[in-house]
Scaffold this motif. Sequence first.
Motif, PDB file in Angstrom:
ATOM      1  N   HIS A  31      -9.494  -2.395   6.914  1.00  0.00           N
ATOM      2  CA  HIS A  31      -9.270  -3.800   6.569  1.00  0.00           C
ATOM      3  C   HIS A  31      -9.388  -4.737   7.767  1.00  0.00           C
ATOM      4  O   HIS A  31      -9.059  -5.919   7.655  1.00  0.00           O
ATOM      5  CB  HIS A  31      -7.887  -3.961   5.935  1.00  0.00           C
ATOM      6  N   ARG A  32      -9.824  -4.210   8.902  1.00  0.00           N
ATOM      7  CA  ARG A  32      -9.972  -4.985  10.141  1.00  0.00           C
ATOM      8  C   ARG A  32      -8.676  -5.699  10.520  1.00  0.00           C
ATOM      9  O   ARG A  32      -8.642  -6.900  10.735  1.00  0.00           O
ATOM     10  CB  ARG A  32     -11.119  -5.970  10.026  1.00  0.00           C
ATOM     11  N   LEU A  33      -7.599  -4.911  10.593  1.00  0.00           N
ATOM     12  CA  LEU A  33      -6.281  -5.437  10.907  1.00  0.00           C
ATOM     13  C   LEU A  33      -5.823  -4.943  12.271  1.00  0.00           C
ATOM     14  O   LEU A  33      -6.197  -3.862  12.707  1.00  0.00           O
ATOM     15  CB  LEU A  33      -5.257  -4.971   9.874  1.00  0.00           C
ATOM     16  N   LYS A  34      -4.986  -5.741  12.903  1.00  0.00           N
ATOM     17  CA  LYS A  34      -4.314  -5.301  14.122  1.00  0.00           C
ATOM     18  C   LYS A  34      -3.019  -4.618  13.710  1.00  0.00           C
ATOM     19  O   LYS A  34      -2.498  -4.835  12.615  1.00  0.00           O
ATOM     20  CB  LYS A  34      -4.011  -6.506  15.013  1.00  0.00           C
ATOM     21  N   ARG A  35      -2.491  -3.790  14.593  1.00  0.00           N
ATOM     22  CA  ARG A  35      -1.264  -3.055  14.277  1.00  0.00           C
ATOM     23  C   ARG A  35      -0.090  -3.981  14.000  1.00  0.00           C
ATOM     24  O   ARG A  35       0.812  -3.634  13.247  1.00  0.00           O
ATOM     25  CB  ARG A  35      -0.925  -2.100  15.412  1.00  0.00           C
ATOM     26  N   THR A  36      -0.096  -5.169  14.595  1.00  0.00           N
ATOM     27  CA  THR A  36       0.997  -6.113  14.375  1.00  0.00           C
ATOM     28  C   THR A  36       0.946  -6.740  12.983  1.00  0.00           C
ATOM     29  O   THR A  36       1.938  -7.320  12.535  1.00  0.00           O
ATOM     30  CB  THR A  36       0.981  -7.226  15.437  1.00  0.00           C
ATOM     31  N   GLU A  37      -0.180  -6.620  12.291  1.00  0.00           N
ATOM     32  CA  GLU A  37      -0.334  -7.168  10.947  1.00  0.00           C
ATOM     33  C   GLU A  37       0.001  -6.154   9.854  1.00  0.00           C
ATOM     34  O   GLU A  37      -0.067  -6.460   8.672  1.00  0.00           O
ATOM     35  CB  GLU A  37      -1.764  -7.665  10.740  1.00  0.00           C
ATOM     36  N   ILE A  38       0.403  -4.945  10.255  1.00  0.00           N
ATOM     37  CA  ILE A  38       0.743  -3.873   9.314  1.00  0.00           C
ATOM     38  C   ILE A  38       2.229  -3.560   9.459  1.00  0.00           C
ATOM     39  O   ILE A  38       2.719  -3.340  10.566  1.00  0.00           O
ATOM     40  CB  ILE A  38      -0.083  -2.607   9.587  1.00  0.00           C
ATOM     41  N   LEU A  87      -1.689   3.637  10.591  1.00  0.00           N
ATOM     42  CA  LEU A  87      -2.042   2.403  11.279  1.00  0.00           C
ATOM     43  C   LEU A  87      -3.529   2.370  11.624  1.00  0.00           C
ATOM     44  O   LEU A  87      -4.204   1.362  11.447  1.00  0.00           O
ATOM     45  CB  LEU A  87      -1.210   2.240  12.550  1.00  0.00           C
ATOM     46  N   SER A  88      -4.039   3.483  12.109  1.00  0.00           N
ATOM     47  CA  SER A  88      -5.443   3.575  12.473  1.00  0.00           C
ATOM     48  C   SER A  88      -6.347   3.421  11.254  1.00  0.00           C
ATOM     49  O   SER A  88      -7.333   2.681  11.284  1.00  0.00           O
ATOM     50  CB  SER A  88      -5.698   4.920  13.148  1.00  0.00           C
ATOM     51  N   GLN A  89      -6.000   4.107  10.181  1.00  0.00           N
ATOM     52  CA  GLN A  89      -6.808   4.085   8.963  1.00  0.00           C
ATOM     53  C   GLN A  89      -6.840   2.686   8.336  1.00  0.00           C
ATOM     54  O   GLN A  89      -7.907   2.173   7.997  1.00  0.00           O
ATOM     55  CB  GLN A  89      -6.241   5.094   7.972  1.00  0.00           C
ATOM     56  N   LEU A  90      -5.692   2.059   8.188  1.00  0.00           N
ATOM     57  CA  LEU A  90      -5.638   0.719   7.589  1.00  0.00           C
ATOM     58  C   LEU A  90      -6.307  -0.312   8.480  1.00  0.00           C
ATOM     59  O   LEU A  90      -6.984  -1.213   7.992  1.00  0.00           O
ATOM     60  CB  LEU A  90      -4.196   0.311   7.327  1.00  0.00           C
ATOM     61  N   GLY A  91      -6.112  -0.183   9.770  1.00  0.00           N
ATOM     62  CA  GLY A  91      -6.732  -1.121  10.699  1.00  0.00           C
ATOM     63  C   GLY A  91      -8.245  -1.076  10.637  1.00  0.00           C
ATOM     64  O   GLY A  91      -8.911  -2.115  10.645  1.00  0.00           O
ATOM     65  N   SER A  92      -8.802   0.111  10.530  1.00  0.00           N
ATOM     66  CA  SER A  92     -10.261   0.218  10.492  1.00  0.00           C
ATOM     67  C   SER A  92     -10.830  -0.188   9.136  1.00  0.00           C
ATOM     68  O   SER A  92     -11.897  -0.792   9.067  1.00  0.00           O
ATOM     69  CB  SER A  92     -10.706   1.634  10.846  1.00  0.00           C
ATOM     70  N   PHE A 124       0.844  -1.198   0.000  1.00  0.00           N
ATOM     71  CA  PHE A 124       0.000   0.000   0.000  1.00  0.00           C
ATOM     72  C   PHE A 124       0.874   1.241   0.000  1.00  0.00           C
ATOM     73  O   PHE A 124       2.041   1.200   0.366  1.00  0.00           O
ATOM     74  CB  PHE A 124      -0.949   0.021   1.203  1.00  0.00           C
ATOM     75  N   GLU A 125       0.266   2.329  -0.445  1.00  0.00           N
ATOM     76  CA  GLU A 125       0.882   3.652  -0.387  1.00  0.00           C
ATOM     77  C   GLU A 125      -0.238   4.643  -0.175  1.00  0.00           C
ATOM     78  O   GLU A 125      -1.233   4.634  -0.910  1.00  0.00           O
ATOM     79  CB  GLU A 125       1.631   3.967  -1.678  1.00  0.00           C
ATOM     80  N   THR A 126      -0.109   5.486   0.839  1.00  0.00           N
ATOM     81  CA  THR A 126      -1.147   6.453   1.141  1.00  0.00           C
ATOM     82  C   THR A 126      -0.519   7.786   1.502  1.00  0.00           C
ATOM     83  O   THR A 126       0.612   7.832   2.000  1.00  0.00           O
ATOM     84  CB  THR A 126      -2.055   5.952   2.287  1.00  0.00           C
ATOM     85  N   THR A 127      -1.231   8.867   1.240  1.00  0.00           N
ATOM     86  CA  THR A 127      -0.777  10.212   1.573  1.00  0.00           C
ATOM     87  C   THR A 127      -1.624  10.740   2.726  1.00  0.00           C
ATOM     88  O   THR A 127      -2.855  10.672   2.679  1.00  0.00           O
ATOM     89  CB  THR A 127      -0.900  11.146   0.359  1.00  0.00           C
ATOM     90  N   ILE A 128      -0.949  11.271   3.742  1.00  0.00           N
ATOM     91  CA  ILE A 128      -1.627  11.701   4.961  1.00  0.00           C
ATOM     92  C   ILE A 128      -1.154  13.096   5.337  1.00  0.00           C
ATOM     93  O   ILE A 128       0.043  13.390   5.281  1.00  0.00           O
ATOM     94  CB  ILE A 128      -1.332  10.714   6.111  1.00  0.00           C
TER      95      ILE A 128
END
Length: 58
Positions: A43-50, A36-41, A19-23
């Motif tokens: 894709h329903r991921l935990k921070r350890t999976e990112i 981390l917050s955006q991807l987790g919400s 992934f690539e995102t601009t923030i």
Amino acid sequence: MSQFTVTGRFKNRDGFAEFETTIDAQNENVAREHALSQLGSQHRLKRTEIDLEEVVEQ
């Protein structure tokens, strides 16, 4: 506020997806937390999976 480009990968059912995102954020640490917050919400991921590979200010 500055713009940061955050790149990395996250775990999904087929292995890993890139992934690539601009923030918009005040500094690099805030950009990391927001990514981390955006991807987790989304894709329903935990921070350890990112895995954040790079955070670059534009």
